[in-house]
Design a protein around this motif. Structure first.
Motif, PDB file in Angstrom:
ATOM      1  N   ILE A  24      47.048  46.706  52.789  1.00 36.53           N
ATOM      2  CA  ILE A  24      45.739  47.034  52.394  1.00 36.53           C
ATOM      3  C   ILE A  24      45.651  47.577  50.826  1.00 36.53           C
ATOM      4  O   ILE A  24      44.612  47.165  50.364  1.00 36.53           O
ATOM      5  N   GLU A  25      46.627  48.571  50.665  1.00 33.79           N
ATOM      6  CA  GLU A  25      46.560  49.039  49.211  1.00 33.79           C
ATOM      7  C   GLU A  25      46.640  47.796  48.185  1.00 33.79           C
ATOM      8  O   GLU A  25      46.395  47.797  47.122  1.00 33.79           O
ATOM      9  N   ALA A  26      47.483  46.843  48.539  1.00 34.78           N
ATOM     10  CA  ALA A  26      47.616  45.612  47.464  1.00 34.78           C
ATOM     11  C   ALA A  26      46.610  44.734  47.750  1.00 34.78           C
ATOM     12  O   ALA A  26      46.293  43.710  46.975  1.00 34.78           O
ATOM     13  N   GLY A  27      45.406  44.765  48.319  1.00 31.16           N
ATOM     14  CA  GLY A  27      44.266  44.128  48.518  1.00 31.16           C
ATOM     15  C   GLY A  27      44.315  42.910  49.439  1.00 31.16           C
ATOM     16  O   GLY A  27      43.404  42.066  49.170  1.00 31.16           O
ATOM     17  N   VAL A  28      45.267  42.780  50.431  1.00 33.56           N
ATOM     18  CA  VAL A  28      45.069  41.529  51.263  1.00 33.56           C
ATOM     19  C   VAL A  28      43.976  41.721  51.913  1.00 33.56           C
ATOM     20  O   VAL A  28      43.491  42.701  52.620  1.00 33.56           O
ATOM     21  N   GLY A 193      46.533  43.303  42.221  1.00 33.92           N
ATOM     22  CA  GLY A 193      47.620  43.794  42.756  1.00 33.92           C
ATOM     23  C   GLY A 193      48.064  45.181  41.688  1.00 33.92           C
ATOM     24  O   GLY A 193      49.180  45.412  41.957  1.00 33.92           O
ATOM     25  N   LYS A 194      47.275  45.439  41.011  1.00 33.64           N
ATOM     26  CA  LYS A 194      47.619  46.574  40.004  1.00 33.64           C
ATOM     27  C   LYS A 194      48.730  46.109  38.961  1.00 33.64           C
ATOM     28  O   LYS A 194      49.537  47.161  38.552  1.00 33.64           O
ATOM     29  N   ARG A 195      49.116  44.947  38.903  1.00 29.94           N
ATOM     30  CA  ARG A 195      50.120  44.521  38.153  1.00 29.94           C
ATOM     31  C   ARG A 195      49.774  44.403  36.500  1.00 29.94           C
ATOM     32  O   ARG A 195      48.382  44.267  36.572  1.00 29.94           O
ATOM     33  N   PRO A 196      50.651  44.446  35.741  1.00 30.45           N
ATOM     34  CA  PRO A 196      50.387  44.222  34.107  1.00 30.45           C
ATOM     35  C   PRO A 196      49.874  42.880  33.823  1.00 30.45           C
ATOM     36  O   PRO A 196      50.350  42.146  34.573  1.00 30.45           O
ATOM     37  N   PRO A 197      49.397  42.792  32.672  1.00 31.32           N
ATOM     38  CA  PRO A 197      48.921  41.535  32.187  1.00 31.32           C
ATOM     39  C   PRO A 197      50.082  40.478  32.273  1.00 31.32           C
ATOM     40  O   PRO A 197      51.043  41.085  31.611  1.00 31.32           O
ATOM     41  N   LEU A 198      50.086  39.310  32.236  1.00 33.85           N
ATOM     42  CA  LEU A 198      51.175  38.405  32.182  1.00 33.85           C
ATOM     43  C   LEU A 198      51.152  37.979  30.533  1.00 33.85           C
ATOM     44  O   LEU A 198      50.036  37.924  30.202  1.00 33.85           O
ATOM     45  N   PRO A 199      52.064  37.737  29.885  1.00 32.35           N
ATOM     46  CA  PRO A 199      52.043  37.175  28.399  1.00 32.35           C
ATOM     47  C   PRO A 199      51.093  35.987  28.205  1.00 32.35           C
ATOM     48  O   PRO A 199      50.233  36.016  27.420  1.00 32.35           O
ATOM     49  N   GLY A 200      51.140  34.999  29.168  1.00 33.28           N
ATOM     50  CA  GLY A 200      50.286  33.995  29.377  1.00 33.28           C
ATOM     51  C   GLY A 200      48.943  34.146  29.489  1.00 33.28           C
ATOM     52  O   GLY A 200      48.076  33.746  28.518  1.00 33.28           O
TER      53      GLY A 200
END
Length: 296
Positions: A24-28, A193-200
């Motif tokens: 739930i926290e991860a947005g599933v 998922g609150k992850r940082p941006p990817l380089p691409g």
């Protein structure tokens, strides 16, 4: 002890609850069935009808307390999916397309429209809203963050929620408010998922933010966070060494403006001990603003 069995699991009830909470926290938002179902080719109404017709209930076979525990997920807005592009672009083609669209934009509104139509960044399909700007377009100070947070994604406005309230207090401490600055982000869509941006993702969005800076043409640029500073200055220096340092942001034309890197409000909420460093940076910004010459 009751167990919940998955393909490779033998979970206790408590372990299953913990995993559901994490999801739930991860947005599933979906329960997957054996049938393959491409959600991106459905509109919101067919998405909801399909779920109601074919997806098993996540609460089936569990107790009332468990249902109450996961009911919060049903209060969130239904996800909105953009129709998928006929063919995905690789990073190189996406960057080239972004450069062409950004160069063609002669106004901020045209740049926003270009982002709305751009299909080269997968983040546009997972985010709820495009987060383009807030504040005063003619302000002499422009603030560029890294990427929208959850509250920004919901509001469609950068620096919303708790981080936005902290930003408002930071600005007020040196006599500013949102009417005296222009706010945006390196990425206009929230990474999932609150992850940082990817380089691409950063490279694909870079042409749009550089064009946004050109169109606003501020007298002072402030970068919140390491990702924005590294992309705009083309450096790989860690954030602790970048913050508090004045650099020159250089336009394609060769013109330069002073730029300061600071910790973002979101970072300061997670690392409150660093607010003392942020105060030093704010004082440095205040002094630089005071030294600005009047515009003609």
């Amino acid at each position: 002890m009751t167990h919940f069995d998955g393909p490779n699991d033998n979970l206790t009830r408590e372990e299953a609850l913990a995993r559901l909470s994490f999801y739930i926290e991860a947005g599933v938002a979906d329960v997957f069935t054996e049938a393959v179902n491409n959600r991106y080719q459905q509109d919101a109404s067919s998405y909801q009808k399909s779920d109601a017709r074919s997806a098993p209930s996540v609460t089936e076979g569990i107790g009332e307390s468990t249902r109450s525990h996961i009911a919060v997920s049903r209060t969130s807005p239904a996800p909105v999916f953009r129709e998928a592009a006929p063919m995905a672009l690789d990073d190189g083609a996406a960057i080239a397309k972004a450069r062409a669209l950004a160069a063609d934009a002669r106004t901020l509104d045209a740049l926003r429209d270009a982002l709305v139509s751009f299909e080269g960044c997968a983040l546009s399909a997972t985010a709820k809203n495009l987060v383009f700007e807030d504040g005063n377009r003619t302000a002499r100070i422009m603030i560029v963050g890294e990427a929208p947070l959850d509250d920004d994604d919901l509001e469609g406005k950068p620096f919303s929620g708790e981080a936005g309230l902290l930003l408002d207090r930071m600005l007020a401490a040196i006599g500013l408010d949102r009417s005296s600055v222009y706010l945006t982000n390196l990425l206009p869509w929230r990474p999932p998922g609150k992850r940082p941006p990817l380089p691409g993702e950063e490279a694909i969005c870079l042409p749009f933010i550089t064009r946004q800076i050109e169109l606003c043409h501020p007298d002072i640029l402030v970068c919140f966070g390491g990702a924005a500073a590294k992309q705009l200055f083309n450096v790989h220096t860690p954030l602790p060494r970048l913050r508090g340092e004045w650099k020159n942001y250089i336009y394609d034309t060769g013109a330069q403006i002073p730029a300061l890197t600071m910790f973002s409000p979101d970072y300061l909420l997670r690392h409150p001990a660093h607010k003392r460093l942020a105060w030093r940076d704010l004082q440095s910004l205040q002094a630089r603003i005071a030294a600005l010459q009047p515009r003609n």
